[in-house]
Design a protein around this motif. Structure first.
Motif, short mmCIF file in Angstrom:
data_model
loop_
_atom_site.label_atom_id
_atom_site.label_comp_id
_atom_site.label_asym_id
_atom_site.label_seq_id
_atom_site.Cartn_x
_atom_site.Cartn_y
_atom_site.Cartn_z
N PHE A 129 -9.16 9.35 6.53
CA PHE A 129 -8.80 8.62 5.32
C PHE A 129 -9.78 9.03 4.23
N THR A 179 -4.36 8.72 3.86
CA THR A 179 -4.32 9.31 5.20
C THR A 179 -4.10 10.81 5.11
N TYR A 226 -11.83 4.90 0.99
CA TYR A 226 -12.33 3.72 1.71
C TYR A 226 -13.60 3.22 1.03
N ARG A 246 -8.42 -3.12 7.24
CA ARG A 246 -9.82 -3.56 7.19
C ARG A 246 -10.39 -3.60 8.59
N PHE A 255 -14.55 9.40 7.00
CA PHE A 255 -13.95 8.39 7.87
C PHE A 255 -12.81 9.09 8.59
N LYS A 260 -3.42 -1.39 2.82
CA LYS A 260 -4.84 -1.49 3.16
C LYS A 260 -5.01 -1.85 4.64
N PHE A 308 -15.35 -2.48 6.47
CA PHE A 308 -14.69 -1.38 5.76
C PHE A 308 -13.31 -1.81 5.31
N GLU A 309 -12.88 -1.28 4.16
CA GLU A 309 -11.51 -1.41 3.70
C GLU A 309 -11.01 0.00 3.45
N ILE A 310 -9.84 0.31 4.04
CA ILE A 310 -9.30 1.66 3.99
C ILE A 310 -8.01 1.66 3.17
N ASP A 311 -7.91 2.60 2.26
CA ASP A 311 -6.68 2.82 1.49
C ASP A 311 -5.80 3.73 2.35
#
Length: 160
Positions: A79, A106, A82, A132, A64, A130, A99-102
């Motif tokens: 990232f 990064t 995710y 999204r 990602f 987070k 999608f959910e990104i932590d």
């Protein structure tokens, strides 16, 4: 099969602090926004994943990423943490994604930039852990892989 998802972010930061407002001389005293200030955008809901075969994104075999560019230089990053799901139609066409990104995962090609991106003046990862993204509007476009329109819930704002 290895999947790659690139996210193009257009962001900027300035090195000069904005001029501090002088108390008592602006329309904000009357509860109004200053002249020329953009109106706060209306928040929108994330679209539901369309009906279809739902496939979990295999993060071990996917990436990602993003490219940030300015006139003099570009940076590559992404990232590492995710989760995502993709809805497929009967013909294996992509119908939608979520999608959910932590944000704490990064990374970039510059350690200094990565630290700056995580700081409160940019992503503010401690406060906004987070992000999204969801889309139910994906179309094949001639000469391009796909045109994706969706909603991003990022940094406390949810926008198209």
């Amino acid at each position: 099969m290895r999947s790659i998802l690139w996210l193009s972010l257009v962001v900027g930061c300035g090195s000069e602090a904005p001029e501090a407002p002088q108390p008592g001389n602006g329309p904000e005293q009357a509860g109004q926004a200053p002249a020329g200030a953009p109106a706060a955008p209306a928040s929108v809901a994330l679209p539901a994943l369309p009906e279809g075969q739902v496939v979990e994104v295999d993060a071990a075999n996917s990436s990602f990423g993003w490219v940030g560019a300015k006139i003099t230089k570009q940076h590559i990053g992404g990232f590492k943490g995710y989760q995502g799901r993709v809805a497929l139609g009967a013909d294996n066409s992509v119908l939608g994604t979520e999608f959910e990104i932590d944000m704490s995962t990064t990374f970039s090609d510059s350690e200094k930039l990565t630290k700056h991106l995580m700081d409160p003046d940019f992503f503010d990862v401690e406060k906004f852990a987070k992000a999204r993204f969801a889309s139910a509007d994906i179309k094949a476009v001639e000469g391009q892989p796909h045109q994706v329109k969706g909603v991003l819930d990022f940094h406390g704002n949810t926008r198209n």
